[in-house]
Design an enzyme around this catalytic site. Structure first.
Site, mmCIF file in Angstrom:
data_model
loop_
_atom_site.group_PDB
_atom_site.id
_atom_site.type_symbol
_atom_site.label_atom_id
_atom_site.label_comp_id
_atom_site.label_asym_id
_atom_site.label_seq_id
_atom_site.Cartn_x
_atom_site.Cartn_y
_atom_site.Cartn_z
ATOM 1 N N GLU A 76 0.809 -1.217 0.000
ATOM 2 C CA GLU A 76 0.000 0.000 0.000
ATOM 3 C C GLU A 76 0.844 1.270 0.000
ATOM 4 O O GLU A 76 0.512 2.239 -0.682
ATOM 5 C CB GLU A 76 -0.914 -0.012 1.228
ATOM 6 C CG GLU A 76 -1.827 1.200 1.321
ATOM 7 C CD GLU A 76 -2.719 1.133 2.547
ATOM 8 O OE1 GLU A 76 -3.315 2.157 2.891
ATOM 9 O OE2 GLU A 76 -2.812 0.052 3.165
ATOM 10 N N ASP A 77 1.946 1.287 0.760
ATOM 11 C CA ASP A 77 2.674 2.535 0.995
ATOM 12 C C ASP A 77 4.063 2.599 0.383
ATOM 13 O O ASP A 77 4.762 3.597 0.556
ATOM 14 C CB ASP A 77 2.796 2.775 2.510
ATOM 15 C CG ASP A 77 1.446 3.022 3.161
ATOM 16 O OD1 ASP A 77 0.554 3.551 2.473
ATOM 17 O OD2 ASP A 77 1.280 2.671 4.344
#
Length: 743
Positions: A76-77
């Site tokens: 996600e990051d």
């Protein structure tokens, strides 16, 4: 920040055979990927997944779950991909990490819709593997512990989401310690003044009753020892949020609370639990109505314990929970407390196939499977919240099967909890042997017998009665399926009329060859589109028979309206609805089809009467099909029909179908011209009332010195009834004229 070797040591302490290479690789990979990132607190971002992993080591989870905790934010990051995770750590870990990745690239209308879709994705991933849930709860717990570093508006949003979703979810999974901490931090964030006030009152109470907890612990331990029972007794004050919730739910003041103090008595066996109960009730008087045996009847989340409240020393009411060591471990850690071992491995815990061991996880999977069928993300979130929040009541089937339901549940919820088919065919119930209403609120210990009928389908109004997500979702699905089938039957009738007017015979199987041309995937989709007015019968006719003059055929259809006679039988648009349509199976001798019977407008499908004047039995009527609205019924003399002159294929031949056993009123509008004198309005309304008319609304249109004109919306039985009212009004000396609008 925890070092690499420290994390490995924490895992190997409870699992000596843990895969240290996997843990080291996950640690290094996550640290490299998050290397340049920082949290709102200023700490390196990697400290977050590391703390999540540490929380899970306290629960003594397997090394794969610890690795997922380290990696859970990488996709996600960072620039990490699922394919890369699969290559380095295997597909199992890759799938778990992806299940924890929020949706970030959906074109969603609102933050609420995005939250709902993320939550649906998370729960569907949890249904495949419970470890997704454990990592997510640990992730949320650490985020809440560092919430004070966030902006104030963001803190409130995260705390509200935690209180609404994640704390109840942790509770449903039996993870009480995590739930308590999530609720406490959320409460402090959302209601800081209330939290501070309760803490101050607890401090004052503690000073007043100093030594009370220690005295009760010592007294109870000694009494049990005298009877040969070895037990661990511990006492505590209730948490601030628990007190706040009870005060709010029961509208109590702090002084009215009777069980601020709670004690746990932990013993070795179930038999000892009941022996402890006897000792306690012998030593101190019990409080009536405050005894619960969750050992013989466990909660849905596997929680087992005996609860009782007694009047202890200093006349202080105290609550006691009696359980075994195993029960206590499950009460604190829930599904994480179920130890399952891999074949040939004795040191580690593998919870990837946790199903039969945990009733809580079984409930969650069943709930998710049920809620995921056909609902929007917002509905999914709403229904899941309903399932998570409520306390429970326990009811029984006539054969003794235990059914756990939320408080406030009705026999409708009970029927759907037993089985969806039983809910869909429910027509009545008996509660404790007595015939009862389906809106009866069930209580603990009720025996419920469901009365069924194969002809029944659930009315849409049940959705407002049911309190469980399962029941609401099933009712909504059944309503949609029923409406879809009914629209399909209506579409078939419309096509039959259109083809007949064009001199052709409708063969449904022939339409399947044209589905792609008409942009439909199935025959039912095609019929539904026609029934809803999204696809015109003219388009279908001209596609199948390009040489037909569909416009002329549609004009002839309009000119033939209405036809009058109908064959025996009618089609019920909605079970228990008063809207009825005739679907003719054969043509009459004169070559015309039967009209669609109209009975009323209280059904779920969009059938309504024209707003200006309405229609009543005795009027010759016509139906106008409008996409997105449905069928609007007009009297044939209505001037509003002129606007549809150039759209003849929207006209439907309809007729009245009255039920003499269940008479209905129908809407009409009248204009009354009355002398402007005191009492004239009272005279008019009294006449209508005396003749059994029902006034819905009165509007003054014009008012002069000598007269006024009013428009009255009323409901009457039929045209004869309406004419009788008009005749009596005209007979009054203070009424100069009374006439029907659009009449």
């Amino acid at each position: 920040m925890m070092r690499q070797y420290e994390l490995v040591e924490r895992v190997t302490r409870y699992n000596p055979e843990a895969d240290e290479a996997l843990l080291n690789k996950a640690y290094v990979y996550a640290m490299q990927k998050h290397g340049s990132q920082f949290r709102a607190s200023g700490d390196p971002y990697f400290s977050h997944p590391l703390e999540v992993a540490a929380i899970l080591t306290d629960l003594k989870l397997d090394d794969a779950t610890i690795a997922v905790a380290l990696l859970h934010d990488t996709i996600e990051d960072t620039d990490a991909t699922r394919a890369e995770i699969d290559t380095l750590f295997g597909e199992e870990i890759g799938k778990l990490v992806e299940g924890l990745t929020k949706i970030s690239r959906l074109d969603l209308v609102s933050r609420k819709a995005k939250q709902a879709e993320n939550f649906r994705k998370l729960l569907l991933a949890i249904a495949d593997d419970v470890r997704v849930l454990l990592v997510k709860l640990a992730d949320r717990l650490h985020n809440m512990r560092t919430l004070h570093h966030m902006r104030e508006d963001k803190r409130a949003r995260i705390a509200e989401e935690t209180m609404e979703i994640y704390a109840p979810l942790a509770g449903r999974m039996g993870m009480q310690d995590i739930r308590d901490e999530l609720e406490d931090i959320s409460f402090q964030t959302l209601y800081p003044e209330a939290c501070q006030t309760i803490k101050e009152r607890l401090s004052q109470l503690h000073d007043k009753n100093e030594g009370l907890i220690a005295d009760i612990e010592a007294d109870l331990t000694q009494r049990l020892a005298e009877r040969g029972i070895t037990a661990k007794v511990s006492g505590r004050e209730k948490r601030a949020y628990s007190i706040f919730r009870k005060m709010e739910q029961k509208s109590l003041g702090f002084e009215q609370l009777s069980d601020i103090y709670g004690f746990r008595v932990i013993v070795s066996t179930v038999e000892a639990c009941y022996r402890v109960l006897g000792v306690i009730h012998t030593a101190w008087p019990s409080v009536p109505g405050r005894f619960k045996d969750y050992i013989s009847t466990p909660k849905q989340n596997d929680y087992r314990s005996i609860h009782t409240t007694v009047v202890g020393p200093k006349r202080q009411r105290v609550e006691l929970q009696i359980r075994t060591h195993t029960m206590h471990r499950i009460a604190e850690n829930g599904i994480a407390a179920h130890a399952l071992y891999k074949d040939g491995v004795t040191g580690g815990r593998d919870i990837s196939h946790l199903t039969a061991e945990s009733r809580a996880y079984g409930w969650l999977r069943t709930t998710i499977d049920m809620l995921s069928q056909g609902d929007t993300p917002e509905e999914f979130l709403e229904h899941t919240k309903l399932e998570l929040f409520h306390d429970q009541v326990f009811c029984f089937t006539p054969k003794g099967r235990l059914i756990a339901l939320p408080r406030g549940a009705t026999p409708i919820d009970f029927a759907y909890a037993v089985h969806t088919d039983i809910g869909n065919t429910c027509v009545g119930c008996k509660v404790n042997g007595r015939i009862s209403s389906l809106v009866t609120v069930l209580a603990n210990g009720d025996e419920v017998e469901v009365v069924r009928s194969k002809a029944q389908t659930p009315p849409p109004a049940w959705e407002n009665i049911a309190v469980t997500g399962k029941a609401r979702a099933a009712i909504r699905r059944a309503t949609r399926a029923s409406a879809r089938q009914q629209y399909g039957d209506l579409g078939k009738h419309i096509l039959e009329r259109a083809f007949e007017r064009a001199g052709q015979e409708l063969q449904l199987e022939d339409l399947e060859a044209y589905l792609q041309t008409l942009g439909k995937s199935s025959l039912l989709d095609l019929l539904v589109s026609v029934g809803q007015g999204e696809l015109s019968s003219r388009s279908v006719l001209e596609t199948v028979h390009p040489d037909c003059n569909a416009e002329a055929a549609a004009e002839r259809t309009k000119q033939a309206l209405p036809t009058g006679n109908a064959a025996e039988g009618w089609f019920d648009m909605e079970q228990n609805s008063s809207v009825k349509f005739k679907i003719p199976e054969t043509l009459q001798e004169d070559g015309t089809t039967n009209a669609l019977p109209i009975r009323g407008m209280s059904g779920a499908l969009p059938v309504r009467f024209a707003p200006n004047g309405g229609a009543v039995p005795g009027d010759r009527i016509v139906g106008i099909l409008t996409p997105g609205i449905g069928i609007t019924i007009y009297p044939i003399q209505s001037p509003d029909l002129k606007e549809f002159d150039d759209q003849p294929d929207r006209w439907l031949d309809v007729r009245w179908e009255l039920d003499s056993e269940n008479p209905e009123r129908f809407p009409a509008q009248i204009a009354v011209y009355a002398v402007n004198e005191p009492g004239s309005l009272a005279t008019i309304t009294r006449i209508i009332g005396d003749l059994n008319g029902n006034i819905d609304n009165i509007r003054m249109l014009r008012k002069a010195s000598d007269f006024h004109e009013m428009q009255i919306d009323l409901e009457v039985w039929d045209l004869k009834h309406l004419n009788q009212i008009l005749k009596q009004l005209r007979a009054r000396t203070n009424v100069s004229d009374a006439r029907r609008i659009n009449g």
